[in-house]
Design an enzyme around this catalytic site. Structure first.
Site, PDB file in Angstrom:
ATOM      1  N   ARG A 147      43.465 -55.681   2.361  1.00 49.12           N
ATOM      2  CA  ARG A 147      43.784 -54.954   3.597  1.00 49.12           C
ATOM      3  C   ARG A 147      43.471 -55.889   4.762  1.00 49.12           C
ATOM      4  O   ARG A 147      42.411 -56.521   4.784  1.00 49.12           O
ATOM      5  CB  ARG A 147      42.907 -53.710   3.640  1.00 49.12           C
ATOM      6  CG  ARG A 147      42.911 -52.984   4.945  1.00 49.12           C
ATOM      7  CD  ARG A 147      41.863 -51.877   4.945  1.00 49.12           C
ATOM      8  NE  ARG A 147      40.895 -52.132   5.984  1.00 49.12           N
ATOM      9  CZ  ARG A 147      40.241 -51.192   6.657  1.00 49.12           C
ATOM     10  NH1 ARG A 147      40.448 -49.919   6.392  1.00 49.12           N
ATOM     11  NH2 ARG A 147      39.380 -51.494   7.593  1.00 49.12           N
ATOM     12  N   TYR A 159      39.717 -50.969  15.750  1.00 52.40           N
ATOM     13  CA  TYR A 159      39.196 -50.398  14.505  1.00 52.40           C
ATOM     14  C   TYR A 159      39.259 -51.440  13.386  1.00 52.40           C
ATOM     15  O   TYR A 159      40.260 -52.143  13.234  1.00 52.40           O
ATOM     16  CB  TYR A 159      40.015 -49.151  14.086  1.00 52.40           C
ATOM     17  CG  TYR A 159      39.814 -48.900  12.621  1.00 52.40           C
ATOM     18  CD1 TYR A 159      38.619 -48.348  12.164  1.00 52.40           C
ATOM     19  CD2 TYR A 159      40.740 -49.352  11.681  1.00 52.40           C
ATOM     20  CE1 TYR A 159      38.364 -48.215  10.812  1.00 52.40           C
ATOM     21  CE2 TYR A 159      40.495 -49.217  10.325  1.00 52.40           C
ATOM     22  CZ  TYR A 159      39.309 -48.657   9.897  1.00 52.40           C
ATOM     23  OH  TYR A 159      39.047 -48.557   8.564  1.00 52.40           O
ATOM     24  N   ASP A 210      45.566 -50.402   7.636  1.00 48.44           N
ATOM     25  CA  ASP A 210      45.136 -49.051   8.022  1.00 48.44           C
ATOM     26  C   ASP A 210      45.426 -48.839   9.511  1.00 48.44           C
ATOM     27  O   ASP A 210      44.839 -49.500  10.367  1.00 48.44           O
ATOM     28  CB  ASP A 210      43.628 -48.927   7.751  1.00 48.44           C
ATOM     29  CG  ASP A 210      43.121 -47.497   7.896  1.00 48.44           C
ATOM     30  OD1 ASP A 210      43.874 -46.641   8.391  1.00 48.44           O
ATOM     31  OD2 ASP A 210      41.953 -47.254   7.511  1.00 48.44           O
ATOM     32  N   HIS A 212      44.812 -46.079  10.971  1.00 45.23           N
ATOM     33  CA  HIS A 212      43.686 -45.226  11.380  1.00 45.23           C
ATOM     34  C   HIS A 212      44.113 -44.145  12.378  1.00 45.23           C
ATOM     35  O   HIS A 212      43.500 -43.963  13.437  1.00 45.23           O
ATOM     36  CB  HIS A 212      42.533 -46.072  11.932  1.00 45.23           C
ATOM     37  CG  HIS A 212      41.197 -45.604  11.455  1.00 45.23           C
ATOM     38  ND1 HIS A 212      40.393 -44.781  12.202  1.00 45.23           N
ATOM     39  CD2 HIS A 212      40.532 -45.826  10.298  1.00 45.23           C
ATOM     40  CE1 HIS A 212      39.282 -44.524  11.529  1.00 45.23           C
ATOM     41  NE2 HIS A 212      39.331 -45.135  10.367  1.00 45.23           N
ATOM     42  N   GLU A 236      48.446 -47.246   5.806  1.00 46.21           N
ATOM     43  CA  GLU A 236      47.536 -46.103   5.648  1.00 46.21           C
ATOM     44  C   GLU A 236      47.406 -45.292   6.933  1.00 46.21           C
ATOM     45  O   GLU A 236      47.350 -45.860   8.026  1.00 46.21           O
ATOM     46  CB  GLU A 236      46.163 -46.661   5.246  1.00 46.21           C
ATOM     47  CG  GLU A 236      45.097 -45.600   5.114  1.00 46.21           C
ATOM     48  CD  GLU A 236      43.726 -46.205   4.854  1.00 46.21           C
ATOM     49  OE1 GLU A 236      43.642 -47.363   4.396  1.00 46.21           O
ATOM     50  OE2 GLU A 236      42.736 -45.528   5.137  1.00 46.21           O
ATOM     51  N   GLU A 262      42.109 -39.748   3.719  1.00 44.57           N
ATOM     52  CA  GLU A 262      40.661 -39.944   3.527  1.00 44.57           C
ATOM     53  C   GLU A 262      39.862 -38.861   4.257  1.00 44.57           C
ATOM     54  O   GLU A 262      38.715 -38.629   3.919  1.00 44.57           O
ATOM     55  CB  GLU A 262      40.226 -41.339   3.970  1.00 44.57           C
ATOM     56  CG  GLU A 262      40.372 -41.587   5.440  1.00 44.57           C
ATOM     57  CD  GLU A 262      40.003 -43.002   5.849  1.00 44.57           C
ATOM     58  OE1 GLU A 262      40.331 -43.946   5.121  1.00 44.57           O
ATOM     59  OE2 GLU A 262      39.373 -43.149   6.907  1.00 44.57           O
ATOM     60  N   ARG A 283      44.547 -40.558  -0.724  1.00 43.66           N
ATOM     61  CA  ARG A 283      43.328 -41.283  -0.338  1.00 43.66           C
ATOM     62  C   ARG A 283      42.057 -40.455  -0.523  1.00 43.66           C
ATOM     63  O   ARG A 283      40.949 -40.987  -0.514  1.00 43.66           O
ATOM     64  CB  ARG A 283      43.434 -41.671   1.143  1.00 43.66           C
ATOM     65  CG  ARG A 283      44.450 -42.723   1.426  1.00 43.66           C
ATOM     66  CD  ARG A 283      43.905 -44.103   1.161  1.00 43.66           C
ATOM     67  NE  ARG A 283      42.872 -44.493   2.094  1.00 43.66           N
ATOM     68  CZ  ARG A 283      41.847 -45.301   1.801  1.00 43.66           C
ATOM     69  NH1 ARG A 283      41.696 -45.772   0.590  1.00 43.66           N
ATOM     70  NH2 ARG A 283      40.960 -45.620   2.717  1.00 43.66           N
ATOM     71  N   GLU A 339      39.884 -48.619  -3.102  1.00 45.41           N
ATOM     72  CA  GLU A 339      39.308 -49.392  -1.993  1.00 45.41           C
ATOM     73  C   GLU A 339      37.920 -49.900  -2.377  1.00 45.41           C
ATOM     74  O   GLU A 339      37.119 -49.180  -2.969  1.00 45.41           O
ATOM     75  CB  GLU A 339      39.186 -48.506  -0.745  1.00 45.41           C
ATOM     76  CG  GLU A 339      38.625 -49.240   0.465  1.00 45.41           C
ATOM     77  CD  GLU A 339      38.611 -48.379   1.732  1.00 45.41           C
ATOM     78  OE1 GLU A 339      38.761 -47.147   1.619  1.00 45.41           O
ATOM     79  OE2 GLU A 339      38.453 -48.954   2.817  1.00 45.41           O
ATOM     80  N   TRP A 402      40.593 -41.516  16.943  1.00 43.72           N
ATOM     81  CA  TRP A 402      39.905 -42.747  16.578  1.00 43.72           C
ATOM     82  C   TRP A 402      40.330 -43.184  15.192  1.00 43.72           C
ATOM     83  O   TRP A 402      40.533 -42.397  14.318  1.00 43.72           O
ATOM     84  CB  TRP A 402      38.364 -42.582  16.597  1.00 43.72           C
ATOM     85  CG  TRP A 402      37.730 -43.859  16.132  1.00 43.72           C
ATOM     86  CD1 TRP A 402      37.638 -45.037  16.842  1.00 43.72           C
ATOM     87  CD2 TRP A 402      37.154 -44.118  14.838  1.00 43.72           C
ATOM     88  NE1 TRP A 402      37.043 -45.997  16.068  1.00 43.72           N
ATOM     89  CE2 TRP A 402      36.746 -45.475  14.835  1.00 43.72           C
ATOM     90  CE3 TRP A 402      36.969 -43.349  13.693  1.00 43.72           C
ATOM     91  CZ2 TRP A 402      36.149 -46.074  13.737  1.00 43.72           C
ATOM     92  CZ3 TRP A 402      36.372 -43.927  12.596  1.00 43.72           C
ATOM     93  CH2 TRP A 402      35.964 -45.275  12.614  1.00 43.72           C
TER      94      TRP A 402
HETATM   95  C1  GCO Z   1      38.905 -46.890   5.394  1.00 45.40           C
HETATM   96  C2  GCO Z   1      38.405 -45.987   6.441  1.00 45.40           C
HETATM   97  C3  GCO Z   1      37.004 -46.161   6.882  1.00 45.40           C
HETATM   98  C4  GCO Z   1      36.638 -45.080   7.893  1.00 45.40           C
HETATM   99  C5  GCO Z   1      35.232 -44.644   7.702  1.00 45.40           C
HETATM  100  C6  GCO Z   1      34.829 -43.536   8.645  1.00 45.40           C
HETATM  101  O1  GCO Z   1      40.104 -46.888   5.204  1.00 45.40           O
HETATM  102  O2  GCO Z   1      38.106 -47.545   4.754  1.00 45.40           O
HETATM  103  O3  GCO Z   1      39.346 -45.785   7.433  1.00 45.40           O
HETATM  104  O4  GCO Z   1      36.690 -47.434   7.333  1.00 45.40           O
HETATM  105  O5  GCO Z   1      36.852 -45.496   9.187  1.00 45.40           O
HETATM  106  O6  GCO Z   1      35.067 -44.264   6.377  1.00 45.40           O
HETATM  107  O7  GCO Z   1      33.616 -43.008   8.267  1.00 45.40           O
HETATM  108 MG    MG Z   2      41.207 -45.584   6.332  1.00 48.06          MG
END
Ligand code: GCO
Ligand code: MG
Length: 402
Positions: A147, A159, A210, A212, A236, A262, A283, A339, A402
């Site tokens: 990633r 991020y 990601d 995010h 992602e 996630e 996820r 992951e 975020w």
């Molecule tokens: C990922 C995630 C994490 C999150 C985190 C928040 O894909 O690994 O996005 O990095 O930001 O788990 O608590």
């Molecule tokens: Mg993520």
């Protein structure tokens, strides 16, 4: 096999972990991961006040019934806090069952379908060049899937990008810090990052990214379309997960595979996405999505629609939660990838694990149960420290995902 005791262990070896320990009259105990990043103590209170008293005296062997007691039996169901608690209970009961039958949990789920579990690494950099270099180092370390996250030019924080030499960890001590975000800059930068990465790393390595939750559906559709020439393994969380309809727009415009969820916690967050084939990877991990019991059902539904798994495995999933993911990963037919964001070295002073990384894959040993133990004396040496995930604003101050 009656449950005779249960307690919650909170520790912070480099970051916070919440572990549920369930004890039985047979002298066998089980561990569950109840860590919810930035909301740890809410889960502790929920477990201690409501779940543990109701667990005592139940038969630890009746995993399915206990699961439904804490899901269907609860009026205020679902939600991240209560599902993290239920997940921990479920994981601990599978751990107990494996130990009682003297076999790894994967043997109770159907047995191994593969020798090892393909994992992806995190590459990160404060510039395009350093992110691609970081990815090249991951490839040298044996990772076959990587990633890549890079600082967006013109933004002070992005991020997934580490600052200085410390490994990336999004939760910071104290109250949430505020970051600034500019989608237009991101959208023009990202294709240049993946063009360079694909060129330098070659055609064989799997590349992931990601978003995010930062894009609107039409922005995500444009991004997914522009990234097609670099054939990503997945893009992602392209949009905020709760807008399931948003994924339709992305699908109409692009063949870039999509991973999401996630932050999801039940099968109901996924039914539209899976049955309409709007995503390619699930996820949601066992540690947040109702444990192994629920994830086996989600995975089964996903499998019918040719959707595979790619469980969340950031550092805020504890070693117990990671082990639970790996037992499911090694078992199910429609496993995709896992992951792998390694915990810091100091975590091994508290947790002893039965899995290890070997050249791009994770290998599970034959320990019974989940194969993870916690050293409570060591855990007590690392008391809880409050930390919060950031809050995000657009450059004009508008509050954003975020
Ligand atoms: C990922 C995630 C994490 C999150 C985190 C928040 O894909 O690994 O996005 O990095 O930001 O788990 O608590
Ligand atoms: Mg993520």
């Amino acid at each position: 096999m009656k449950i005779t005791g249960a307690k919650v262990i909170v520790c912070c070896p480099s970051r916070n972990f919440v572990t549920l320990k369930i004890e039985t009259e047979a002298g066998i105990h089980g561990l569950g991961d109840a860590t919810l990043n930035g909301r740890e103590l809410a889960v502790v209170a929920f477990l201690e006040e409501y779940c543990i008293p109701a667990l005592l005296g139940r038969d630890a062997r009746q995993i399915e019934d206990v699961w439904h007691y804490f899901y269907r039996g609860v009026y205020w169901r679902r939600g991240a806090v209560s599902m993290a608690a239920l997940s921990a209970i479920d994981l601990a009961l599978w751990d107990i069952k494996g130990k009682a039958l003297d076999t790894p949990v994967y043997n109770l789920l159907g047995g191994r379908s593969r020798d090892a579990v393909l994992v992806y690494a995190h590459a990160t950099g404060d510039s395009l060049a350093s992110a691609v270099e970081s990815a090249a180092r991951c490839a040298e370390a044996g990772y076959r899937a990587i990633r890549i996250q890079a600082a967006v030019p013109g933004l002070t924080d992005t991020y997934g990008v580490a600052k200085g030499k410390v490994p990336y960890e999004p939760a910071k001590r104290g109250l949430a810090v505020e970051e600034r975000w500019d989608t237009a800059r991101y959208l023009s930068f990202l294709p240049t990052l993946f063009a360079e990465a694909r060129q330098q790393l070659g055609p064989d390595v799997h590349l992931l990214h990601d978003v995010h939750h930062r894009c609107t559906p039409i922005e995500a559709a444009r991004l997914a379309k522009q990234l097609e020439p670099y054939h990503l393994w997945w893009l992602e969380d392209p949009v905020a997960g709760e807008l399931q309809e948003g994924l339709r727009l992305i699908r109409q415009h692009s063949t870039t595979p999509i991973a999401i969820g996630e932050v999801f916690n039940t099968i109901y967050d996924y039914t539209t996405l899976i049955t309409e084939q709007l995503i390619d990877f699930v996820r949601m991990p066992p540690a947040h999505g109702g444990g192994i019991t629920h994830l086996m059902k989600v995975a089964a539904l996903a499998g019918v629609y040719h959707v595979r798994t790619g469980f969340h495995g950031a550092t805020d999933i504890s070693p117990v939660g990671m082990a639970a993911s790996l037992h499911v990963d090694v078992t199910i037919n429609n496993f995709g990838i896992q992951e792998h964001m390694p915990h810091q070295e100091i975590v091994s002073e508290v947790f002893d694990v039965g899995y290890q990384f070997e050249r791009g894959v994770m290998v599970l040993d034959e320990r019974p149960g989940l194969g993870v133990e916690i050293d409570e004396e060591q855990a007590a040496k690392f008391p809880y420290r409050a930390a919060a995930l950031p809050v995000n604003r657009l450059t004009d101050g508008t509050l954003w995902h975020w």
